[in-house]
Design an enzyme around this catalytic site. Structure first.
Site, mmCIF file in Angstrom:
data_model
loop_
_atom_site.group_PDB
_atom_site.id
_atom_site.type_symbol
_atom_site.label_atom_id
_atom_site.label_comp_id
_atom_site.label_asym_id
_atom_site.label_seq_id
_atom_site.Cartn_x
_atom_site.Cartn_y
_atom_site.Cartn_z
ATOM 1 N N HIS A 109 0.842 -1.193 0.000
ATOM 2 C CA HIS A 109 0.000 0.000 0.000
ATOM 3 C C HIS A 109 0.870 1.234 0.000
ATOM 4 C CE1 HIS A 109 0.019 2.175 3.879
ATOM 5 N NE2 HIS A 109 0.405 1.026 4.390
ATOM 6 N N CYS A 110 0.288 2.341 -0.420
ATOM 7 C CA CYS A 110 0.982 3.628 -0.423
ATOM 8 C C CYS A 110 -0.034 4.685 0.019
ATOM 9 C CB CYS A 110 1.561 3.931 -1.809
ATOM 10 S SG CYS A 110 0.339 4.037 -3.120
ATOM 11 N N GLN A 111 0.032 5.872 -0.512
ATOM 12 C CA GLN A 111 -0.900 6.918 -0.114
ATOM 13 C C GLN A 111 -2.249 6.779 -0.834
ATOM 14 O OE1 GLN A 111 -0.318 9.011 2.355
ATOM 15 N NE2 GLN A 111 -2.285 10.044 2.189
ATOM 16 N N GLY A 158 -2.523 4.552 -4.024
ATOM 17 C CA GLY A 158 -2.608 3.367 -4.859
ATOM 18 C C GLY A 158 -1.692 3.322 -6.064
ATOM 19 N N TYR A 177 -3.291 4.596 2.183
ATOM 20 C CA TYR A 177 -3.420 5.193 3.509
ATOM 21 C C TYR A 177 -4.510 6.260 3.530
ATOM 22 C CZ TYR A 177 -2.461 7.220 7.983
ATOM 23 O OH TYR A 177 -2.613 7.676 9.269
#
Length: 158
Positions: A121-123, A125, A150
């Site tokens: 995961h990141c901020q 996608g 996130y």
């Protein structure tokens, strides 16, 4: 400097002559990229995406290897509990480490290539989709990503 101007002029002329007029087509035709993410005009494989509800279930059952591919400062500002921070730029060499070195460096179990509980995961996608591409290329065929990132996690937790 001259080569930069030449490439820029070539790029702009191709955009102007593109039949459909969309820059993404011109970028693909010229084989130029504006970001490290490859152009892909197909929708993502639904089996590769983890939803918020699925992630909650995986976290509750402690059946997830969650990797946050954001930068360390983003990770420090807020994180999903249990996530291990491996910035996207470091992901490929990290996944190539021996299990012993991986565990020493990240204080987490090294993912196995056949593990079905690997989630990136990141901020929002985009980076996690790139992480998924990297992992799949390295043989992690069952890895997935939390496309909401996130941002969705924080919104749902309010």
């Amino acid at each position: 400097m001259l080569s930069y101007l030449f490439v820029r002029r070539l790029y702009l002329s191709v955009i102007g002559k593109t039949a459909c007029g969309t820059p993404s087509v011109a970028i693909r035709v010229c084989n130029l990229r504006t970001s490290p993410v490859n152009f892909n005009d197909t929708s993502p494989d639904p089996d590769s995406v983890v939803t918020y509800e699925q992630l909650l279930t995986m976290l509750a059952s402690k059946n997830v290897q969650l990797f946050d591919v954001r930068n360390p400062d983003e990770f420090q500002a807020g994180r999903i509990p249990g996530a291990v921070n491996i910035p996207l730029d470091n992901l490929e060499p990290s996944l190539k480490l021996s299990p012993q070195h991986f565990e020493l460096l990240f204080e987490a179990k090294a993912p196995g290539k056949e593990d079905g509980n690997i989630v990136f995961h990141c901020q929002r996608g985009r980076r996690s989709a790139s992480a998924l591409d990297i992992a799949r290329r390295l043989g992690y065929t069952r890895a997935r990503h939390f496309a909401g990132g996130y941002k969705e996690w924080a919104e749902q937790k309010k």
